[in-house]
Scaffold this motif. Structure first.
Motif, short mmCIF file in Angstrom:
data_model
loop_
_atom_site.label_atom_id
_atom_site.label_comp_id
_atom_site.label_asym_id
_atom_site.label_seq_id
_atom_site.Cartn_x
_atom_site.Cartn_y
_atom_site.Cartn_z
N GLY A 121 58.40 29.64 64.55
CA GLY A 121 59.52 29.24 63.70
C GLY A 121 59.12 28.44 62.46
O GLY A 121 59.98 27.99 61.70
N ILE A 122 57.82 28.26 62.23
CA ILE A 122 57.35 27.52 61.04
C ILE A 122 56.40 28.40 60.24
O ILE A 122 55.43 28.95 60.79
CB ILE A 122 56.64 26.21 61.44
N TYR A 123 56.68 28.55 58.96
CA TYR A 123 55.90 29.45 58.11
C TYR A 123 55.38 28.69 56.90
O TYR A 123 56.10 27.88 56.32
CB TYR A 123 56.78 30.63 57.62
N VAL B 145 64.59 34.19 48.88
CA VAL B 145 63.93 34.81 50.04
C VAL B 145 62.44 34.45 50.01
O VAL B 145 61.81 34.45 48.96
CB VAL B 145 64.14 36.34 50.03
N ILE B 146 61.90 34.15 51.18
CA ILE B 146 60.49 33.73 51.24
C ILE B 146 59.59 34.82 51.81
O ILE B 146 60.02 35.69 52.55
CB ILE B 146 60.31 32.46 52.13
N ALA B 147 58.30 34.70 51.46
CA ALA B 147 57.25 35.40 52.21
C ALA B 147 56.41 34.27 52.79
O ALA B 147 56.22 33.24 52.15
CB ALA B 147 56.40 36.25 51.28
N GLY B 148 55.93 34.43 54.01
CA GLY B 148 55.16 33.33 54.59
C GLY B 148 54.29 33.78 55.74
O GLY B 148 54.44 34.87 56.28
N GLU B 149 53.33 32.88 56.07
CA GLU B 149 52.45 33.13 57.23
C GLU B 149 52.89 32.18 58.33
O GLU B 149 52.99 30.97 58.09
CB GLU B 149 51.00 32.78 56.86
#
Ligand code: UTP
Length: 276
Positions: free
Chosen positions: A180-182, A171-175
């Motif tokens: 749709g792109i993090y 599982v990711i965390a992202g900005e």
């Protein structure tokens, strides 16, 4: 430009026992086509024709599938049955296949590191055949190749997964940097729902830059004692950039019985009834 794709197929497929006792999970058919052929088809549609398999014991049927079978082909020559083999023959003609063996099943990260010898020092894709994906106009891998041309860094495909199955995913965390792109800021392999940094789970489509091999060499066994690709990708994200891409399309988890049956029903309705 990317032209190589690694397909790790060494896993035991224990969830499908006894079917996988002596047959590869990747040869299980969705209607009349083995999972591995869908994967190679998606790879070729993305423009990648140099295919490297990381195999293991009991997986020889995969090599045979992507080779000629003179006796059978002679037998059906001139009959309507030839059509059933045509798409497979076309793939064989378009691709260059190579194989290496993972001697011990130490996890997906270890399988990818085993494939270094087939890849060398260039960016490459990884496709897990047990995730069966259908995109829109572009397949999921083709969408990712386009993104790589723009950003030139490692990319993982993600989808929103329900709370009760989050513990099965990386599982990711992202900005968000675009719709749709993090940009990935953290990654956890198979977290509990309390520890999950988001509901974006990684599915079996990756584009990796070759520095991942050195990172994998330095990755210690993680969750379940396996060398996890997510742990190496987390290091890569900390050092530079890794993107998560919410792909357009639909994915079936054919590594599970429920997903496999769902995919079978979907493909039967969508393709087979109208002549696959
Ligand atoms: P999975 O864990 O889903 O596959 O690995 P598995 O181990 O074959 O299945 P189960 O859980 O026992 O039913 C995801 C992918 O990574 C490959 C598998 O072949 C599968 O395509 N893999 C996994 C390897 O090639 N080597 C490994 O050591 C682990």
């Amino acid at each position: 430009m990317i032209n190589k794709c690694l397909l790790p197929v060494a896993g035991y497929g224990t969830r499908f026992l006894p079917a996988t006792k002596s047959s590869p999970k990747e040869m299980l058919p969705i209607v009349n086509k083995p999972l591995i052929e869908y994967a190679v088809q998606e790879t070729v549609e993305a423009g990648l024709t140099r295919i490297g398999f990381v195999t293991g014991r009991g997986k020889r049927a995969i090599e045979d599938h992507f080779d000629k079978n003179y006796e059978l082909e002679d037998q059906i020559r001139g009959t309507g049955k030839e059509d059933l083999l045509q798409a497979t023959r076309d793939l064989i003609d378009q691709c260059e296949f190579s194989y290496t063996r993972q001697k011990e099943m130490k996890g997906l990260g270890h399988a990818i590191l085993t494939g270094e010898t087939l890849i060398g020092d260039e960016p490459f894709a990884v496709v897990l055949a047990d995730d069966l994906c259908f995109g829109g106009d572009d397949g999921v891998l083709a969408q990712m190749v386009k993104l790589f041309d723009q950003y030139r860094c490692s990319i993982v495909a993600v989808e929103e997964v329900p709370d009760d199955s989050i513990h099965q995913y990386g599982v990711i965390a992202g900005e968000a940097i675009h719709e749709g792109i993090y940009r990935v800021t953290d990654m956890i392999e198979k977290p509990s729902i309390e520890d999950a940094p988001s509901n974006f789970g990684i599915i079996g489509r990756y584009i990796l830059t070759p520095d991942i091999f050195e990172l994998l060499r330095n990755t210690l066994p993680g969750k379940n004692g396996e060398i996890q690709i997510t742990d190496a990708l987390k290091m890569q994200a900390e050092q530079g950039c890794v993107l998560a891409y919410r792909f357009k399309g639909r994915r079936f988890d054919c590594g599970s019985i429920d997903g496999f049956v769902e995919a079978t029903n979907f493909c039967y309705e969508k393709f087979y009834k109208n002549g696959l």
